[in-house]
Design an enzyme around this catalytic site. Sequence first.
Site, PDB file in Angstrom:
ATOM      1  N   PRO A 180      83.337  45.904  50.952  1.00  0.00           N
ATOM      2  CA  PRO A 180      84.085  44.649  50.835  1.00  0.00           C
ATOM      3  C   PRO A 180      84.336  44.274  49.379  1.00  0.00           C
ATOM      4  O   PRO A 180      85.197  43.436  49.093  1.00  0.00           O
ATOM      5  CB  PRO A 180      83.184  43.630  51.537  1.00  0.00           C
ATOM      6  CG  PRO A 180      81.849  44.267  51.651  1.00  0.00           C
ATOM      7  CD  PRO A 180      82.035  45.741  51.601  1.00  0.00           C
ATOM      8  N   GLU A 226      73.150  47.483  52.501  1.00  0.00           N
ATOM      9  CA  GLU A 226      73.709  46.767  51.348  1.00  0.00           C
ATOM     10  C   GLU A 226      74.591  47.650  50.481  1.00  0.00           C
ATOM     11  O   GLU A 226      75.052  47.230  49.420  1.00  0.00           O
ATOM     12  CB  GLU A 226      72.584  46.160  50.491  1.00  0.00           C
ATOM     13  CG  GLU A 226      71.784  45.082  51.184  1.00  0.00           C
ATOM     14  CD  GLU A 226      72.645  43.923  51.696  1.00  0.00           C
ATOM     15  OE1 GLU A 226      73.451  43.402  50.913  1.00  0.00           O
ATOM     16  OE2 GLU A 226      72.498  43.555  52.878  1.00  0.00           O
ATOM     17  N   ARG A 258      99.917  58.463  60.510  1.00  0.00           N
ATOM     18  CA  ARG A 258     101.228  58.144  61.074  1.00  0.00           C
ATOM     19  C   ARG A 258     102.361  58.294  60.060  1.00  0.00           C
ATOM     20  O   ARG A 258     103.529  58.243  60.430  1.00  0.00           O
ATOM     21  CB  ARG A 258     101.222  56.767  61.746  1.00  0.00           C
ATOM     22  CG  ARG A 258     100.881  55.619  60.871  1.00  0.00           C
ATOM     23  CD  ARG A 258     100.724  54.347  61.671  1.00  0.00           C
ATOM     24  NE  ARG A 258     101.983  53.889  62.256  1.00  0.00           N
ATOM     25  CZ  ARG A 258     102.995  53.381  61.559  1.00  0.00           C
ATOM     26  NH1 ARG A 258     102.899  53.269  60.248  1.00  0.00           N
ATOM     27  NH2 ARG A 258     104.099  52.999  62.164  1.00  0.00           N
ATOM     28  N   ASP A 310     108.508  49.780  59.197  1.00  0.00           N
ATOM     29  CA  ASP A 310     107.313  48.963  59.384  1.00  0.00           C
ATOM     30  C   ASP A 310     107.239  47.769  58.469  1.00  0.00           C
ATOM     31  O   ASP A 310     107.753  47.787  57.377  1.00  0.00           O
ATOM     32  CB  ASP A 310     106.054  49.770  59.020  1.00  0.00           C
ATOM     33  CG  ASP A 310     105.729  50.771  60.065  1.00  0.00           C
ATOM     34  OD1 ASP A 310     106.220  50.628  61.173  1.00  0.00           O
ATOM     35  OD2 ASP A 310     104.978  51.708  59.735  1.00  0.00           O
TER      36      ASP A 310
HETATM   37  N1  ADE Z   1      82.395  47.490  54.499  1.00  0.00           N
HETATM   38  C1  ADE Z   1      82.006  46.300  54.946  1.00  0.00           C
HETATM   39  N2  ADE Z   1      83.014  45.412  54.943  1.00  0.00           N
HETATM   40  C2  ADE Z   1      84.104  46.078  54.489  1.00  0.00           C
HETATM   41  C3  ADE Z   1      85.456  45.723  54.241  1.00  0.00           C
HETATM   42  N3  ADE Z   1      85.913  44.491  54.459  1.00  0.00           N
HETATM   43  N4  ADE Z   1      86.276  46.654  53.761  1.00  0.00           N
HETATM   44  C4  ADE Z   1      85.826  47.889  53.505  1.00  0.00           C
HETATM   45  N5  ADE Z   1      84.574  48.288  53.712  1.00  0.00           N
HETATM   46  C5  ADE Z   1      83.705  47.396  54.206  1.00  0.00           C
END
Ligand code: ADE
Length: 240
Positions: free
Chosen positions: A88, A115, A157, A172
Amino acid sequence: MRVDVVTVFPEYLAPARLSLLGKAIGAGTLQLHVHDLRKWTTDRHRTVDDTPYGGGPGMVMRPDVWGDALDDVLESLSPETRIVVPTPSGIPLTQRRVEDYAQVPGLVIACGRYEGIDARVWQHFSKRFAVDELSIGDYVLAGGEVVSLVILEAVARLMPGVLGNEASAADDSFAQDRPGGALEGPVYTKPRSWRGLDVPTVLTGGDHGKVAEWRLQQSLRRTASNRPDLGLGTEEITGQ
Ligand code: ADE
Protein backbone atom coordinates in the site's frame (compact mmCIF):
# COMPACT_ATOMS: atom_id res chain seq x y z
CA MET A 1 5.26 -12.87 -21.67
CA ARG A 2 6.41 -14.66 -18.54
CA VAL A 3 5.13 -13.86 -15.04
CA ASP A 4 6.58 -15.41 -11.89
CA VAL A 5 4.67 -14.98 -8.65
CA VAL A 6 6.36 -15.73 -5.32
CA THR A 7 3.95 -16.19 -2.40
CA VAL A 8 3.30 -18.15 0.78
CA PHE A 9 -0.17 -18.92 -0.63
CA PRO A 10 0.36 -20.38 -4.11
CA GLU A 11 -3.28 -21.64 -4.15
CA TYR A 12 -4.38 -18.00 -4.14
CA LEU A 13 -3.35 -17.83 -7.79
CA ALA A 14 -5.70 -20.65 -8.85
CA PRO A 15 -8.25 -18.23 -10.43
CA ALA A 16 -5.54 -17.20 -12.90
CA ARG A 17 -6.25 -20.49 -14.65
CA LEU A 18 -9.84 -19.40 -15.41
CA SER A 19 -11.47 -17.34 -18.14
CA LEU A 20 -9.40 -14.84 -20.09
CA LEU A 21 -6.16 -15.47 -18.17
CA GLY A 22 -6.64 -19.22 -18.43
CA LYS A 23 -7.02 -18.90 -22.20
CA ALA A 24 -3.90 -16.73 -22.47
CA ILE A 25 -1.97 -19.39 -20.52
CA GLY A 26 -3.44 -22.18 -22.66
CA ALA A 27 -2.47 -20.35 -25.84
CA GLY A 28 1.11 -19.78 -24.57
CA THR A 29 0.73 -15.97 -24.74
CA LEU A 30 1.25 -15.88 -20.98
CA GLN A 31 3.55 -18.22 -19.06
CA LEU A 32 2.61 -18.18 -15.38
CA HIS A 33 4.96 -19.69 -12.78
CA VAL A 34 3.80 -19.67 -9.18
CA HIS A 35 6.42 -20.36 -6.47
CA ASP A 36 5.87 -21.22 -2.81
CA LEU A 37 8.20 -18.98 -0.79
CA ARG A 38 8.45 -21.65 1.91
CA LYS A 39 10.43 -23.78 -0.50
CA TRP A 40 13.39 -21.51 0.36
CA THR A 41 13.07 -21.82 4.15
CA THR A 42 15.71 -23.80 6.02
CA ASP A 43 14.19 -24.49 9.45
CA ARG A 44 11.78 -27.15 10.66
CA HIS A 45 8.90 -24.66 10.99
CA ARG A 46 9.47 -23.23 7.50
CA THR A 47 9.64 -19.72 8.96
CA VAL A 48 9.38 -16.75 6.58
CA ASP A 49 9.02 -13.89 9.08
CA ASP A 50 10.35 -12.47 12.31
CA THR A 51 9.75 -9.59 14.74
CA PRO A 52 10.53 -6.06 13.50
CA TYR A 53 13.77 -4.36 14.54
CA GLY A 54 12.91 -1.21 16.49
CA GLY A 55 9.77 -2.83 17.89
CA GLY A 56 6.14 -2.44 16.92
CA PRO A 57 3.29 -4.76 16.04
CA GLY A 58 3.24 -7.57 13.50
CA MET A 59 5.96 -9.49 11.74
CA VAL A 60 8.35 -8.68 8.89
CA MET A 61 9.36 -11.11 6.14
CA ARG A 62 12.98 -12.23 6.36
CA PRO A 63 15.51 -11.02 3.76
CA ASP A 64 17.46 -14.30 3.70
CA VAL A 65 14.42 -16.34 2.62
CA TRP A 66 13.35 -13.79 0.02
CA GLY A 67 16.91 -13.35 -1.20
CA ASP A 68 17.38 -17.07 -1.88
CA ALA A 69 13.95 -17.30 -3.55
CA LEU A 70 14.60 -14.36 -5.86
CA ASP A 71 18.16 -15.51 -6.68
CA ASP A 72 16.70 -18.79 -7.96
CA VAL A 73 13.66 -17.34 -9.72
CA LEU A 74 15.62 -14.54 -11.43
CA GLU A 75 18.59 -16.71 -12.42
CA SER A 76 17.25 -17.74 -15.83
CA LEU A 77 15.24 -14.57 -16.55
CA SER A 78 15.92 -11.66 -18.90
CA PRO A 79 17.67 -8.62 -17.33
CA GLU A 80 14.68 -6.62 -18.63
CA THR A 81 12.41 -8.45 -16.17
CA ARG A 82 10.66 -6.10 -13.74
CA ILE A 83 10.31 -6.94 -10.07
CA VAL A 84 6.94 -5.82 -8.76
CA VAL A 85 6.35 -5.56 -5.03
CA PRO A 86 2.70 -5.01 -4.05
CA THR A 87 2.47 -2.69 -1.06
CA PRO A 88 0.00 0.00 0.00
CA SER A 89 3.00 2.35 0.27
CA GLY A 90 3.93 1.93 -3.39
CA ILE A 91 3.41 4.04 -6.50
CA PRO A 92 -0.12 3.79 -7.91
CA LEU A 93 -0.92 1.20 -10.57
CA THR A 94 -2.36 3.03 -13.58
CA GLN A 95 -3.38 1.96 -17.07
CA ARG A 96 -0.15 3.65 -18.34
CA ARG A 97 1.91 1.35 -16.15
CA VAL A 98 -0.14 -1.66 -17.23
CA GLU A 99 0.59 -0.73 -20.87
CA ASP A 100 4.27 -0.48 -19.99
CA TYR A 101 4.27 -3.91 -18.31
CA ALA A 102 2.60 -5.42 -21.39
CA GLN A 103 5.78 -4.52 -23.34
CA VAL A 104 8.37 -6.17 -21.07
CA PRO A 105 9.51 -9.80 -21.39
CA GLY A 106 8.62 -10.69 -17.84
CA LEU A 107 7.49 -9.70 -14.37
CA VAL A 108 8.39 -11.21 -11.01
CA ILE A 109 5.70 -10.35 -8.47
CA ALA A 110 6.90 -10.69 -4.88
CA CYS A 111 3.85 -11.04 -2.64
CA GLY A 112 4.46 -9.85 0.89
CA ARG A 113 2.24 -10.65 3.87
CA TYR A 114 2.21 -9.35 7.45
CA GLU A 115 3.95 -5.96 7.83
CA GLY A 116 5.91 -6.37 4.60
CA ILE A 117 9.33 -7.55 3.41
CA ASP A 118 12.70 -6.46 4.90
CA ALA A 119 13.68 -3.33 2.91
CA ARG A 120 17.21 -4.60 2.20
CA VAL A 121 15.81 -7.11 -0.27
CA TRP A 122 14.92 -4.23 -2.65
CA GLN A 123 18.14 -2.35 -1.91
CA HIS A 124 19.94 -5.48 -3.07
CA PHE A 125 17.90 -6.51 -6.11
CA SER A 126 17.47 -2.98 -7.47
CA LYS A 127 21.20 -3.08 -8.33
CA ARG A 128 20.39 -5.58 -11.10
CA PHE A 129 16.68 -5.18 -11.88
CA ALA A 130 14.06 -2.43 -11.96
CA VAL A 131 11.99 -2.81 -8.80
CA ASP A 132 8.52 -1.21 -8.58
CA GLU A 133 6.81 -1.00 -5.21
CA LEU A 134 3.22 -0.79 -6.37
CA SER A 135 -0.13 0.07 -4.78
CA ILE A 136 -3.52 -0.76 -6.32
CA GLY A 137 -5.40 1.78 -4.19
CA ASP A 138 -5.66 3.66 -0.94
CA TYR A 139 -6.78 0.77 1.23
CA VAL A 140 -4.88 -2.01 2.95
CA LEU A 141 -5.13 -5.65 1.85
CA ALA A 142 -3.78 -8.63 3.77
CA GLY A 143 -1.17 -9.45 1.14
CA GLY A 144 -0.03 -9.07 -2.45
CA GLU A 145 -1.72 -12.14 -3.96
CA VAL A 146 -4.90 -10.34 -5.02
CA VAL A 147 -2.71 -7.58 -6.45
CA SER A 148 -0.86 -10.11 -8.57
CA LEU A 149 -4.20 -11.27 -10.03
CA VAL A 150 -5.11 -7.65 -10.75
CA ILE A 151 -1.81 -7.04 -12.56
CA LEU A 152 -2.03 -10.33 -14.48
CA GLU A 153 -5.54 -9.67 -15.71
CA ALA A 154 -4.92 -6.03 -16.63
CA VAL A 155 -1.72 -6.87 -18.52
CA ALA A 156 -2.94 -10.06 -20.21
CA ARG A 157 -5.95 -8.39 -21.80
CA LEU A 158 -3.60 -6.00 -23.64
CA MET A 159 -1.64 -8.83 -25.20
CA PRO A 160 -2.31 -9.69 -28.85
CA GLY A 161 -5.01 -12.31 -29.35
CA VAL A 162 -6.20 -12.32 -25.73
CA LEU A 163 -9.32 -10.17 -26.15
CA GLY A 164 -11.79 -11.37 -28.78
CA ASN A 165 -12.11 -7.87 -30.14
CA GLU A 166 -8.81 -5.98 -30.37
CA ALA A 167 -10.68 -2.66 -30.60
CA SER A 168 -12.24 -3.04 -27.17
CA ALA A 169 -9.01 -2.54 -25.18
CA ALA A 170 -8.33 0.75 -26.98
CA ASP A 171 -11.82 1.98 -26.03
CA ASP A 172 -11.50 1.26 -22.30
CA SER A 173 -11.77 3.74 -19.53
CA PHE A 174 -8.24 5.16 -19.05
CA ALA A 175 -6.93 3.74 -22.36
CA GLN A 176 -4.32 5.87 -24.12
CA ASP A 177 -6.42 6.55 -27.25
CA ARG A 178 -9.46 7.77 -25.36
CA PRO A 179 -9.81 11.56 -25.66
CA GLY A 180 -8.23 13.05 -22.56
CA GLY A 181 -8.29 9.71 -20.70
CA ALA A 182 -11.99 10.07 -19.79
CA LEU A 183 -14.09 7.22 -18.41
CA GLU A 184 -16.32 5.04 -20.56
CA GLY A 185 -19.95 6.10 -20.61
CA PRO A 186 -23.06 3.91 -20.18
CA VAL A 187 -23.71 1.01 -22.55
CA TYR A 188 -26.95 -0.67 -23.69
CA THR A 189 -28.10 -3.82 -25.49
CA LYS A 190 -31.38 -5.57 -26.39
CA PRO A 191 -34.21 -5.39 -25.58
CA ARG A 192 -34.73 -1.81 -26.75
CA SER A 193 -37.39 -1.32 -24.07
CA TRP A 194 -37.08 -2.97 -20.63
CA ARG A 195 -39.27 -2.39 -17.56
CA GLY A 196 -40.47 0.87 -19.05
CA LEU A 197 -36.93 2.11 -19.72
CA ASP A 198 -35.92 2.84 -23.33
CA VAL A 199 -32.45 2.85 -24.84
CA PRO A 200 -31.48 6.48 -25.71
CA THR A 201 -32.91 7.13 -29.21
CA VAL A 202 -29.55 8.44 -30.55
CA LEU A 203 -28.14 4.90 -30.25
CA THR A 204 -30.87 3.37 -32.40
CA GLY A 205 -31.03 6.14 -35.03
CA GLY A 206 -28.15 4.90 -37.21
CA ASP A 207 -26.27 8.25 -37.33
CA HIS A 208 -22.67 7.26 -36.40
CA GLY A 209 -21.51 10.87 -36.05
CA LYS A 210 -24.31 11.64 -33.57
CA VAL A 211 -23.56 8.40 -31.68
CA ALA A 212 -19.88 9.35 -31.35
CA GLU A 213 -20.75 12.87 -30.16
CA TRP A 214 -23.28 11.52 -27.61
CA ARG A 215 -20.78 8.98 -26.29
CA LEU A 216 -18.14 11.69 -25.83
CA GLN A 217 -20.58 13.89 -23.90
CA GLN A 218 -21.61 10.98 -21.68
CA SER A 219 -18.01 10.04 -21.09
CA LEU A 220 -17.02 13.57 -20.05
CA ARG A 221 -20.10 13.95 -17.84
CA ARG A 222 -19.38 10.68 -16.06
CA THR A 223 -15.71 11.63 -15.61
CA ALA A 224 -16.57 15.04 -14.14
CA SER A 225 -19.06 13.42 -11.76
CA ASN A 226 -17.21 10.25 -10.69
CA ARG A 227 -13.59 11.35 -11.02
CA PRO A 228 -13.21 15.12 -10.63
CA ASP A 229 -9.57 14.39 -9.68
CA LEU A 230 -8.83 13.49 -13.32
CA GLY A 231 -9.24 17.19 -14.10
CA LEU A 232 -11.71 16.84 -16.99
CA GLY A 233 -14.44 19.19 -15.82
CA THR A 234 -17.69 20.33 -17.40
CA GLU A 235 -15.76 22.95 -19.47
CA GLU A 236 -14.89 20.12 -21.84
CA ILE A 237 -18.60 19.34 -22.20
CA THR A 238 -19.99 22.83 -22.62
CA GLY A 239 -16.89 24.44 -24.15
CA GLN A 240 -17.02 27.20 -21.47
N1 ADE B 1 -0.79 -4.87 -0.06
C1 ADE B 1 -1.67 -4.52 0.88
N2 ADE B 1 -2.46 -3.51 0.46
C2 ADE B 1 -2.08 -3.23 -0.81
C3 ADE B 1 -2.50 -2.29 -1.78
N3 ADE B 1 -3.48 -1.42 -1.55
N4 ADE B 1 -1.87 -2.27 -2.96
C4 ADE B 1 -0.86 -3.12 -3.20
N5 ADE B 1 -0.42 -4.02 -2.33
C5 ADE B 1 -1.02 -4.09 -1.13
